[in-house]
Structure formats: C-alpha cells, structure tokens
Write a protein that holds these residues in place. Sequence first.
Motif, PDB file in Angstrom:
ATOM      1  N   HIS A  60     -59.589  22.023  -1.401  1.00  0.00           N
ATOM      2  CA  HIS A  60     -58.601  21.129  -2.001  1.00  0.00           C
ATOM      3  C   HIS A  60     -57.457  20.836  -1.025  1.00  0.00           C
ATOM      4  O   HIS A  60     -56.282  20.858  -1.392  1.00  0.00           O
ATOM      5  CB  HIS A  60     -58.055  21.710  -3.314  1.00  0.00           C
ATOM      6  N   GLY A  61     -57.829  20.580   0.224  1.00  0.00           N
ATOM      7  CA  GLY A  61     -56.832  20.188   1.214  1.00  0.00           C
ATOM      8  C   GLY A  61     -55.967  21.312   1.727  1.00  0.00           C
ATOM      9  O   GLY A  61     -54.933  21.057   2.351  1.00  0.00           O
ATOM     10  N   ALA A  62     -56.339  22.570   1.487  1.00  0.00           N
ATOM     11  CA  ALA A  62     -55.511  23.687   1.941  1.00  0.00           C
ATOM     12  C   ALA A  62     -55.423  23.696   3.463  1.00  0.00           C
ATOM     13  O   ALA A  62     -56.413  23.529   4.163  1.00  0.00           O
ATOM     14  CB  ALA A  62     -56.078  25.017   1.445  1.00  0.00           C
ATOM     15  N   SER A  63     -54.207  23.880   3.974  1.00  0.00           N
ATOM     16  CA  SER A  63     -54.004  23.953   5.413  1.00  0.00           C
ATOM     17  C   SER A  63     -53.969  25.389   5.909  1.00  0.00           C
ATOM     18  O   SER A  63     -54.150  25.654   7.084  1.00  0.00           O
ATOM     19  CB  SER A  63     -52.686  23.263   5.793  1.00  0.00           C
ATOM     20  N   ARG A  64     -53.707  26.326   4.976  1.00  0.00           N
ATOM     21  CA  ARG A  64     -53.685  27.746   5.326  1.00  0.00           C
ATOM     22  C   ARG A  64     -54.436  28.545   4.268  1.00  0.00           C
ATOM     23  O   ARG A  64     -54.440  28.198   3.088  1.00  0.00           O
ATOM     24  CB  ARG A  64     -52.251  28.263   5.440  1.00  0.00           C
ATOM     25  N   VAL A  65     -55.060  29.619   4.722  1.00  0.00           N
ATOM     26  CA  VAL A  65     -55.787  30.519   3.834  1.00  0.00           C
ATOM     27  C   VAL A  65     -55.329  31.938   4.112  1.00  0.00           C
ATOM     28  O   VAL A  65     -55.218  32.340   5.277  1.00  0.00           O
ATOM     29  CB  VAL A  65     -57.316  30.404   4.047  1.00  0.00           C
ATOM     30  N   LEU A  66     -55.046  32.678   3.058  1.00  0.00           N
ATOM     31  CA  LEU A  66     -54.708  34.094   3.183  1.00  0.00           C
ATOM     32  C   LEU A  66     -55.765  34.900   2.437  1.00  0.00           C
ATOM     33  O   LEU A  66     -55.892  34.788   1.216  1.00  0.00           O
ATOM     34  CB  LEU A  66     -53.327  34.384   2.589  1.00  0.00           C
ATOM     35  N   LEU A  67     -56.537  35.677   3.177  1.00  0.00           N
ATOM     36  CA  LEU A  67     -57.543  36.555   2.582  1.00  0.00           C
ATOM     37  C   LEU A  67     -56.906  37.914   2.322  1.00  0.00           C
ATOM     38  O   LEU A  67     -56.347  38.532   3.229  1.00  0.00           O
ATOM     39  CB  LEU A  67     -58.739  36.697   3.530  1.00  0.00           C
ATOM     40  N   ILE A  68     -57.017  38.395   1.077  1.00  0.00           N
ATOM     41  CA  ILE A  68     -56.519  39.720   0.701  1.00  0.00           C
ATOM     42  C   ILE A  68     -57.706  40.530   0.208  1.00  0.00           C
ATOM     43  O   ILE A  68     -58.317  40.206  -0.821  1.00  0.00           O
ATOM     44  CB  ILE A  68     -55.437  39.630  -0.384  1.00  0.00           C
ATOM     45  N   SER A  69     -58.051  41.587   0.933  1.00  0.00           N
ATOM     46  CA  SER A  69     -59.279  42.324   0.642  1.00  0.00           C
ATOM     47  C   SER A  69     -59.196  43.725   1.222  1.00  0.00           C
ATOM     48  O   SER A  69     -58.405  43.989   2.145  1.00  0.00           O
ATOM     49  CB  SER A  69     -60.481  41.580   1.246  1.00  0.00           C
TER      50      SER A  69
END
Length: 306
Positions: free
Chosen positions: A189-198
């Motif tokens: 959906h057009g995200a420019s940044r992704v933060l993975l929390i795992s």
Amino acid sequence: MNATAPIADGRVRVSLPELIALRSRVARAPAPPVVSRAQRSGQKPSRLHGRGMDYAESRVYQAGDDVRRMDWRLTARSGVAHTKLFQEEREGRLLILLDTNASMRFGTRARFKSVQAARAAAMAAWYAVRGSDRVGVLAFGAQRQLLRPQGGARGALAVAGAIATWDGLPPGGDETLSAALQRAGRLMHGASRVLLISDGFAVDDAARGRMLGLVAKAEVAVLAVADPLELGEPPAGRYPFAHRGTHYDVVLHGDRQRADFARSMGEGNRRLTDLCTGLGLRQRTLDTTADPLDAIVALLGTARGR
C-alpha cells in the motif's frame, strides 16, 4: 508466566491503555525527520509542507492501488500497468511487520516477548505519525491480519487497537518469515519504510530471497525481540517453565548442558542477526526488560535517502 492468562495485564497479554499511554513517552523523544516517499530512481527525499493533490509521479501498479488513478498513457506506452501518485501520497508510510508466532508467547522476566513487541510497535506508530508518516501494521504467524496505513494520531491509535485486539484472539498456526514477506510484498500500500519486529524463530531458508524483494520496494529495518534467557548462557540451576497449562522444570548443571541450552534458546536471534548482517539491514536487539524507545529512535529517527 502462564501463556493462557486472559487478563490484559501488560505482562502476558497486551494492555491497550499502556499502548496508548506510550504516546507521552514518545513525545519526549527527538522529533523524527519528515521525508517524502521518493523512488529509487535517483530522486532525493525532501521535506513536505502540507498536502495537495498535484500530480507527483507514476509508478508500477501495486495490489491495492486505486484503479481510478491508473496512468493509462504510460500503461499503453510501456505495456505495464502504472498508477499515478499525487502529492499527498508522497508522505512517508511505515508498515510494521509484527511477529505473532507461538514462540513470541514466552517470557522469564518482566513480560512476554509478544507484549514487548506490541509495546515497540505502538512506540513506532506514535513516533512515525510525529514525523507525518502514515502507519499500518501487518501481523504474521498466529494472527494474519492487515491494518492499512493511516495518518495522524488516529493512525497510531488504530495500530494500538488492532494489536491489542489481535493479541486476544484464538491463535492460528505458525507462519515462516518468507511467507510473511511474500504477503507483505503484495500488501505494501505504498509503504516507503518497513519495520520488522520478530524474535527470529520464523526465519527460514527462503527468507533471504523474499527480503531482497522487499528491500527493492522499501527501506527495511529490523527489531529483534528476545528474552534475557535467549541472549546468554544461563547460570547453573533449576528453571521452571509452563506451556499450555503444563508445568515442568529444566535442570542445568554441567557446562555442556548450559551451552546446549543457550544455543537452542538463542537460535532465533542468531538467525535474524545473520539475515540482517548478510543484507546490510539496520537492526537492533531489544530484551523484554528494556524500554523500546531508544531502539525505535535508532531505527526510524535518522533521515535517510532511498
């Protein structure tokens, strides 16, 4: 701790009031930069002042784009579907990938990893909207849900509410990180940044290739959540555990026992660290006793080009 406890106490279950109250903690942090969602074709991020509907650019169509904004001329010329982006859509968009696999329902100090991950996600949401980003969250693992990016305080509240709701739902089956990344790639959906929390236990052999695909679309940062018992060799002793109502003890006396136990407990964190190191991703490790704010600011608070 008992993973089946139904009360949202902020230790084994997510507390929505706590997630909302974290806004005041984030408000005291240094303000994040406000950057546009520039493409990887050489454009540089620039600060935005207000919104408008002026045409900004076109890009390849992604699932979820509004078909009413198709760039039909460019689609016809290139033979590839393109959609138009307008100035308001050049705001940054952060998508949080939140691990809800069964391994997250574990904790020996302060709180479960799942609760710490929820706290970190809420702080990331409050921090992102301070920088005028829209923020959404994609849960993977026991819950497979999507909240699309929204702006302002309403967006951060929606993230907090969704996480608290999902935490109280009956769990489904586990999901590998590669499968989660594949879904994320379709639902950006057009995200420019992704933060993975795992906690990293979902990392599988195919995750590297999927992550490379995601990195081609957005800037990716990783927050590894770990219990203190997963980050070092435990001292000799008897360790009580509970799982789905069953209580048992793990007795660790010999050096080899303790080393094997530490290797097994730390496997998830090692997998995630190796993945990030191999791909050059920004990463921080957060244990369940710590305040997530410093890690969130370190991962999201620096102005970076795309």
